[in-house]
Design a protein around this motif. Structure first.
Motif, PDB file in Angstrom:
ATOM      1  N   UNK A  40     -17.566   0.269  -0.391  1.00 18.41           N
ATOM      2  CA  UNK A  40     -18.980   0.015  -0.593  1.00 18.41           C
ATOM      3  C   UNK A  40     -19.204  -1.435  -1.015  1.00 18.41           C
ATOM      4  N   UNK A  41     -20.383  -1.958  -0.740  1.00 23.52           N
ATOM      5  CA  UNK A  41     -20.687  -3.354  -1.044  1.00 23.52           C
ATOM      6  C   UNK A  41     -20.635  -3.633  -2.539  1.00 23.52           C
ATOM      7  N   UNK A  42     -20.901  -2.608  -3.372  1.00 25.03           N
ATOM      8  CA  UNK A  42     -20.944  -2.824  -4.815  1.00 25.03           C
ATOM      9  C   UNK A  42     -19.641  -2.455  -5.522  1.00 25.03           C
ATOM     10  N   UNK A  43     -18.547  -2.310  -4.769  1.00 19.91           N
ATOM     11  CA  UNK A  43     -17.271  -1.979  -5.380  1.00 19.91           C
ATOM     12  C   UNK A  43     -16.829  -3.093  -6.334  1.00 19.91           C
ATOM     13  N   UNK A  44     -16.147  -2.713  -7.407  1.00 17.47           N
ATOM     14  CA  UNK A  44     -15.573  -3.695  -8.327  1.00 17.47           C
ATOM     15  C   UNK A  44     -14.595  -4.563  -7.546  1.00 17.47           C
ATOM     16  N   UNK A  45     -14.808  -5.886  -7.488  1.00 11.95           N
ATOM     17  CA  UNK A  45     -13.919  -6.744  -6.677  1.00 11.95           C
ATOM     18  C   UNK A  45     -12.476  -6.736  -7.161  1.00 11.95           C
ATOM     19  N   UNK A  46     -12.237  -6.555  -8.462  1.00  8.53           N
ATOM     20  CA  UNK A  46     -10.856  -6.472  -8.947  1.00  8.53           C
ATOM     21  C   UNK A  46     -10.180  -5.220  -8.397  1.00  8.53           C
ATOM     22  N   UNK A  47     -10.922  -4.117  -8.362  1.00  5.45           N
ATOM     23  CA  UNK A  47     -10.375  -2.880  -7.782  1.00  5.45           C
ATOM     24  C   UNK A  47     -10.112  -3.064  -6.293  1.00  5.45           C
ATOM     25  N   UNK A  48     -11.009  -3.789  -5.608  1.00  5.29           N
ATOM     26  CA  UNK A  48     -10.823  -4.022  -4.180  1.00  5.29           C
ATOM     27  C   UNK A  48      -9.593  -4.886  -3.924  1.00  5.29           C
ATOM     28  N   UNK A  49      -9.371  -5.904  -4.767  1.00  3.62           N
ATOM     29  CA  UNK A  49      -8.169  -6.718  -4.622  1.00  3.62           C
ATOM     30  C   UNK A  49      -6.917  -5.888  -4.789  1.00  3.62           C
ATOM     31  N   UNK A  50      -6.934  -4.990  -5.776  1.00  6.83           N
ATOM     32  CA  UNK A  50      -5.804  -4.073  -5.984  1.00  6.83           C
ATOM     33  C   UNK A  50      -5.581  -3.207  -4.747  1.00  6.83           C
ATOM     34  N   UNK A  51      -6.640  -2.579  -4.258  1.00  7.39           N
ATOM     35  CA  UNK A  51      -6.487  -1.640  -3.147  1.00  7.39           C
ATOM     36  C   UNK A  51      -6.058  -2.348  -1.866  1.00  7.39           C
ATOM     37  N   UNK A  52      -6.567  -3.555  -1.637  1.00  7.00           N
ATOM     38  CA  UNK A  52      -6.232  -4.276  -0.410  1.00  7.00           C
ATOM     39  C   UNK A  52      -4.726  -4.449  -0.276  1.00  7.00           C
ATOM     40  N   UNK A  53      -4.053  -4.732  -1.379  1.00  5.62           N
ATOM     41  CA  UNK A  53      -2.596  -4.866  -1.333  1.00  5.62           C
ATOM     42  C   UNK A  53      -1.909  -3.510  -1.455  1.00  5.62           C
ATOM     43  N   UNK A  54      -2.494  -2.616  -2.248  1.00 11.43           N
ATOM     44  CA  UNK A  54      -1.859  -1.311  -2.489  1.00 11.43           C
ATOM     45  C   UNK A  54      -1.646  -0.525  -1.205  1.00 11.43           C
ATOM     46  N   UNK A  55      -2.598  -0.590  -0.272  1.00 14.75           N
ATOM     47  CA  UNK A  55      -2.456   0.195   0.950  1.00 14.75           C
ATOM     48  C   UNK A  55      -1.285  -0.308   1.793  1.00 14.75           C
ATOM     49  N   UNK A  56      -0.993  -1.608   1.706  1.00 12.97           N
ATOM     50  CA  UNK A  56       0.165  -2.154   2.408  1.00 12.97           C
ATOM     51  C   UNK A  56       1.460  -1.826   1.684  1.00 12.97           C
ATOM     52  N   UNK A  57       1.465  -1.929   0.370  1.00 10.93           N
ATOM     53  CA  UNK A  57       2.656  -1.566  -0.391  1.00 10.93           C
ATOM     54  C   UNK A  57       2.979  -0.090  -0.216  1.00 10.93           C
ATOM     55  N   UNK A  58       1.953   0.728  -0.018  1.00 13.73           N
ATOM     56  CA  UNK A  58       2.179   2.151   0.228  1.00 13.73           C
ATOM     57  C   UNK A  58       2.934   2.358   1.532  1.00 13.73           C
ATOM     58  N   UNK A  59       2.620   1.563   2.547  1.00 14.40           N
ATOM     59  CA  UNK A  59       3.363   1.636   3.811  1.00 14.40           C
ATOM     60  C   UNK A  59       4.824   1.228   3.609  1.00 14.40           C
TER      61      UNK A  59
END
Length: 353
Positions: free
Chosen positions: A65-84
């Motif tokens: 969502x556009x109003x997501x916490x940007x720190x959480x988004x930074x975490x998730x952006x890398x987390x989905x790759x580390x999960x792979x």
């Protein structure tokens, strides 16, 4: 005052004082990053290694969502790759970041500052170096490519793949399932996206939404478990689009079928344990089977290795649950406590469905 592209990179992404993985010989600043195959990878791992590479893209309005916490988004952006990487049994080494930003005004710079805090906190926790990428102007879009290393033994790769499941193998999952999907449905309702016949429980109690939203926006990549499962798991993948759809990939690659235990799955929704969400077992089962964004590990292992699986989970400090069994008969069967097949069709997320 807005920053230019290279000023933005220098201020927020070029981390000269940060520790660098020894496999990264040259990071941000040139046309290419350089990976040092030897001795860099040899220093990163005790044996010869293969590179594992994964790419994921997050698009505003589609993945967040556009109003997501940007720190959480930074975490998730890398987390989905580390999960792979975790699903492959790979040790994270480095990553690239391609970022499209609508602007670089003061408000956006504050957003970038928070985004990079979340991104680098997770990167540093896993010894994963940002070694390059690209920035451009456009609709908000984040694309990360992560690199990891998998050792070889006697000339054979130790990578975990989807194709090794055998009839009789146990089927396991890490962590919990369905909470991310629960949060997504509730947040969609808050944003006015409530379809006719929407579930009655979309208005979640605050403590339940907080727990579920953390699972959606800050998933935990199970890197430690992936490493511990090398030599134990027969097949493995991460859960991004939902258990039913993702399990099909293992079954197709391994040319076999599976039986899932509905009572076990319906208890894997962590938020229902707060006793403030009146979800029925069928509703919990649907979330566990058809939800997405769990980023847990789904893996198989011979029944004779159950103690080894539990020991690996202990080493990784990650809970695991046995949820079914691989079978000779192709296809997927969801059964009740008496072993009777449940009627109904369960689907997973598909970007183009």
């Amino acid at each position: 005052m807005a920053l230019g592209e290279f000023e933005l990179i220098a201020r927020y992404f070029q981390r000269n004082a940060a520790p660098r993985n020894p496999a990264v010989a040259l990071g941000i600043g040139d046309d290419c990053a350089l990976l040092q195959a030897t001795p860099g990878l040899a220093n990163a791992l005790p044996t010869d290694a293969q590179l594992a590479i994964s790419t994921d893209m997050l698009v505003e309005g589609q993945h967040f969502f556009a109003d997501v916490d940007p720190a959480a988004l930074g975490h998730k952006a890398l987390a989905v790759n580390l999960s792979d990487l975790a699903a492959c049994g790979a040790q994270p080494l480095a990553f690239t970041l391609a970022l499209a930003l609508p602007d670089s005004n003061a408000a956006r710079l504050n957003w970038i500052d928070a985004f990079t805090r979340g991104l680098f906190a997770l990167a540093d926790a896993h010894g994963c170096t940002l070694m390059g990428g690209d920035t451009t102007r456009g609709p908000l879009n984040i694309c990360i490519t992560a690199l990891g290393a998998v050792p070889t033994a006697q000339g054979r790769s130790q990578a975990l793949l989807r194709s090794g499941a055998k009839p009789g193998d146990d089927l396991w999952v890490s962590g919990t399932l369905g909470d991310a999907r629960l949060a997504l449905l509730a947040l969609k309702a808050q944003h006015g996206d409530r379809s006719p016949g929407a579930p009655r429980w979309l208005q979640l109690p605050p403590e339940v939404l907080k727990l579920a939203r953390t699972r959606l926006e800050r998933p935990t990549p199970r890197v430690g478990l992936g490493l511990a499962l090398r030599g134990i798991a027969s097949a493995c993948m991460d859960l991004s689009d939902g258990l039913v759809g993702d399990l099909q990939h293992i079954l197709e690659a391994s040319r076999c079928g599976a039986r899932l235990l509905a009572p076990v799955l319906s208890d894997l929704l962590a938020s229902h344990r707060l006793n403030s969400t009146a979800l029925t077992p069928p509703e919990r089962l649907s979330l566990a089977l058809s939800g997405g964004d769990d980023y847990e590990l789904l893996f198989t292992a011979p029944a004779t290795r159950r103690e080894a699986v539990v020991a690996a989970a202990g080493v990784a400090d990650t809970p695991v649950t046995r949820i079914g069994q691989i079978e000779v008969q192709e296809g997927l069967r969801v059964v009740d406590a008496q072993g009777q097949r449940l009627a109904g069709r369960f689907a997973s997320f598909d970007h183009f469905a």
